[in-house]
Each structure stands twice: as C-alpha cells, then as structure tokens.
Design a protein around this motif. Sequence first.
Motif, mmCIF file in Angstrom:
data_model
loop_
_atom_site.group_PDB
_atom_site.id
_atom_site.type_symbol
_atom_site.label_atom_id
_atom_site.label_comp_id
_atom_site.label_asym_id
_atom_site.label_seq_id
_atom_site.Cartn_x
_atom_site.Cartn_y
_atom_site.Cartn_z
ATOM 1 N N ARG A 1 43.480 43.536 37.451
ATOM 2 C CA ARG A 1 42.972 44.255 38.618
ATOM 3 C C ARG A 1 41.452 44.128 38.558
ATOM 4 N NH1 ARG A 1 44.692 50.069 39.249
ATOM 5 N NH2 ARG A 1 46.352 49.259 40.530
ATOM 6 N N LEU A 2 40.875 43.511 39.582
ATOM 7 C CA LEU A 2 39.422 43.316 39.638
ATOM 8 C C LEU A 2 38.829 44.296 40.639
ATOM 9 C CD1 LEU A 2 39.103 39.408 39.772
ATOM 10 C CD2 LEU A 2 38.880 40.902 37.793
ATOM 11 N N ILE A 3 37.849 45.062 40.187
ATOM 12 C CA ILE A 3 37.174 46.030 41.051
ATOM 13 C C ILE A 3 35.690 45.676 41.106
ATOM 14 C CG2 ILE A 3 36.606 48.462 41.439
ATOM 15 C CD1 ILE A 3 39.143 49.144 39.795
ATOM 16 N N ALA B 1 36.173 32.698 39.023
ATOM 17 C CA ALA B 1 36.423 32.055 37.719
ATOM 18 C C ALA B 1 37.588 32.730 36.996
ATOM 19 C CB ALA B 1 35.164 32.097 36.860
ATOM 20 N N VAL B 2 37.610 34.042 37.006
ATOM 21 C CA VAL B 2 38.679 34.781 36.322
ATOM 22 C C VAL B 2 40.016 34.531 37.017
ATOM 23 C CG1 VAL B 2 39.551 37.108 35.836
ATOM 24 C CG2 VAL B 2 37.161 36.541 35.349
ATOM 25 N N ARG B 3 40.024 34.581 38.341
ATOM 26 C CA ARG B 3 41.268 34.375 39.098
ATOM 27 C C ARG B 3 41.816 32.956 38.947
ATOM 28 N NH1 ARG B 3 43.348 39.186 39.713
ATOM 29 N NH2 ARG B 3 42.459 40.447 41.369
ATOM 30 N N SER B 4 40.945 31.980 38.666
ATOM 31 C CA SER B 4 41.387 30.586 38.573
ATOM 32 C C SER B 4 42.138 30.284 37.279
ATOM 33 C CB SER B 4 40.189 29.642 38.699
ATOM 34 O OG SER B 4 39.402 29.682 37.517
ATOM 35 N N ASP C 1 43.475 45.162 31.461
ATOM 36 C CA ASP C 1 44.225 45.617 32.631
ATOM 37 C C ASP C 1 43.331 45.599 33.863
ATOM 38 O OD1 ASP C 1 46.678 46.406 31.224
ATOM 39 O OD2 ASP C 1 45.425 47.970 30.336
ATOM 40 N N VAL C 2 42.063 45.979 33.653
ATOM 41 C CA VAL C 2 41.125 46.152 34.754
ATOM 42 C C VAL C 2 39.776 45.558 34.363
ATOM 43 C CG1 VAL C 2 39.894 47.850 36.190
ATOM 44 C CG2 VAL C 2 42.243 48.318 35.458
ATOM 45 N N VAL C 3 39.128 44.900 35.331
ATOM 46 C CA VAL C 3 37.741 44.451 35.163
ATOM 47 C C VAL C 3 36.922 45.116 36.261
ATOM 48 C CG1 VAL C 3 36.139 42.500 35.173
ATOM 49 C CG2 VAL C 3 38.433 42.229 34.182
ATOM 50 N N LEU C 4 35.944 45.894 35.841
ATOM 51 C CA LEU C 4 35.006 46.565 36.744
ATOM 52 C C LEU C 4 33.744 45.725 36.728
ATOM 53 C CD1 LEU C 4 35.713 49.536 37.748
ATOM 54 C CD2 LEU C 4 33.762 50.200 36.369
ATOM 55 N N CYS C 5 33.442 45.030 37.812
ATOM 56 C CA CYS C 5 32.375 44.025 37.785
ATOM 57 C C CYS C 5 31.289 44.290 38.818
ATOM 58 C CB CYS C 5 32.997 42.643 38.023
ATOM 59 S SG CYS C 5 31.823 41.285 37.869
ATOM 60 N N ASP C 6 30.065 44.428 38.322
ATOM 61 C CA ASP C 6 28.890 44.512 39.192
ATOM 62 C C ASP C 6 28.771 43.194 39.944
ATOM 63 O OD1 ASP C 6 26.461 45.210 40.335
ATOM 64 O OD2 ASP C 6 25.309 44.853 38.514
ATOM 65 N N LEU C 7 28.372 43.254 41.207
ATOM 66 C CA LEU C 7 28.211 42.015 41.975
ATOM 67 C C LEU C 7 26.859 41.361 41.731
ATOM 68 C CD1 LEU C 7 29.870 42.996 45.378
ATOM 69 C CD2 LEU C 7 30.825 41.662 43.492
ATOM 70 N N GLY C 8 25.847 42.142 41.352
ATOM 71 C CA GLY C 8 24.507 41.598 41.148
ATOM 72 C C GLY C 8 24.191 41.427 39.675
ATOM 73 N N LEU C 9 24.666 40.337 39.097
ATOM 74 C CA LEU C 9 24.429 40.058 37.680
ATOM 75 C C LEU C 9 23.319 39.026 37.531
ATOM 76 C CD1 LEU C 9 28.184 39.842 36.671
ATOM 77 C CD2 LEU C 9 26.584 41.673 36.049
ATOM 78 N N PRO C 10 22.653 38.971 36.367
ATOM 79 C CA PRO C 10 21.498 38.084 36.213
ATOM 80 C C PRO C 10 21.833 36.591 36.197
ATOM 81 C CG PRO C 10 21.993 39.188 34.135
ATOM 82 C CD PRO C 10 22.876 39.800 35.181
ATOM 83 N N ASP C 11 23.001 36.215 35.701
ATOM 84 C CA ASP C 11 23.291 34.787 35.540
ATOM 85 C C ASP C 11 24.177 34.212 36.636
ATOM 86 O OD1 ASP C 11 25.407 36.349 34.563
ATOM 87 O OD2 ASP C 11 25.998 34.834 33.097
ATOM 88 N N MET C 12 25.112 34.986 37.119
ATOM 89 C CA MET C 12 25.976 34.557 38.221
ATOM 90 C C MET C 12 26.419 35.822 38.935
ATOM 91 S SD MET C 12 29.657 33.593 36.383
ATOM 92 C CE MET C 12 29.041 32.534 35.099
ATOM 93 N N ALA D 1 33.977 40.364 48.822
ATOM 94 C CA ALA D 1 34.621 40.745 47.562
ATOM 95 C C ALA D 1 36.116 40.440 47.617
ATOM 96 C CB ALA D 1 34.376 42.224 47.267
ATOM 97 N N GLN D 2 36.738 40.769 48.731
ATOM 98 C CA GLN D 2 38.170 40.510 48.880
ATOM 99 C C GLN D 2 38.449 39.003 48.855
ATOM 100 O OE1 GLN D 2 39.887 41.944 52.556
ATOM 101 N NE2 GLN D 2 41.927 42.032 51.656
ATOM 102 N N GLU D 3 37.628 38.238 49.549
ATOM 103 C CA GLU D 3 37.810 36.787 49.586
ATOM 104 C C GLU D 3 37.630 36.153 48.206
ATOM 105 O OE1 GLU D 3 35.062 35.552 52.608
ATOM 106 O OE2 GLU D 3 36.411 36.148 54.236
ATOM 107 N N ALA D 4 36.766 36.742 47.375
ATOM 108 C CA ALA D 4 36.516 36.204 46.027
ATOM 109 C C ALA D 4 37.634 36.557 45.052
ATOM 110 C CB ALA D 4 35.179 36.715 45.497
ATOM 111 N N GLY D 5 38.492 37.502 45.429
ATOM 112 C CA GLY D 5 39.609 37.851 44.559
ATOM 113 C C GLY D 5 39.606 39.272 44.035
ATOM 114 N N PHE D 6 38.645 40.079 44.479
ATOM 115 C CA PHE D 6 38.630 41.478 44.052
ATOM 116 C C PHE D 6 39.731 42.253 44.765
ATOM 117 C CE2 PHE D 6 34.223 40.427 42.890
ATOM 118 C CZ PHE D 6 34.170 40.998 41.629
#
Length: 128
Positions: free
Chosen positions: A88-90, A77-80, A58-69, A104-109
């Motif tokens: 719901r992406l937060i 990628a998820v929105r595509s 239902d929801v993905v809580l995603c850190d913006l600073g991850l080691p690989d991407m 964040a909004q432009e990326a789809g959050f």
Amino acid sequence: ARPAATGRARRQLVILIVEDNTDLAATYRTLLERQGHHVTVVHTGADAVTATEANLFDVVLCDLGLPDMDGYTVARAVRSRPHGAGLRLIAVSGFSRGTDRTLAQEAGFDAHLAKPLPLADLLDLLER
C-alpha cells in the motif's frame, strides 16, 4: 471519528517512511510506533527503492518532494517490481491540489495525504 493517537492498532503493520525532513520522519515514526507498528525510516528515493527490494513492508508512506528523485518516480519503481503490487503506497505532500492527487494515483499511489499529516486520517487509512 477515531480519537487521535490513542489506543493500539488492530493489527501491527510493517511501515516504511520515506521523508527527507529528519525531524518530521522522527515524529511520524514515534506516532506510528506508539500505535504498535514496526517502522523503518529512509531519507531518499533511492534508499526507499532499495529498502522495498530487501524487506517486506505492508505500507510505504512516501514524501513526494525528495532530494534525489520525486515520490512519483519512487512509486513507479516500486510498483514495477514483483513485490510492489502488494504494497500500500501512500503519498505525503505539502501540496494537495487535484492535479497532485491525480499524478499520485497515476504513479501508483493508493492514497494521498497533505502535510501536516493528519494523524486520524492516516490511522484510518492504515486500518483499511
């Protein structure tokens, strides 16, 4: 205002936490599970994309600073993908400048929260 971290959520959500800091991820998981939600944790962007392809969240809580991407790449990628529109992406970030929120909004959050994660704000977002 809601009392912090008390009571159960009105509805149980299936939540994916994407956070490379294992201690922080465990804290988020515990807090959300205490609210009655079902929580999965991954620590990389690639694992997040794979998890959202294999499971319905239902929801993905995603850190913006991850080691690989970064989280923006994860969100795009998820929105595509076909299932990505209904999630719901937060975004969760140590930064909350206006430009971070705009990116964040432009990326789809759907929303952006700054660390340390304000639990009351998160719970309010989840109830909507």
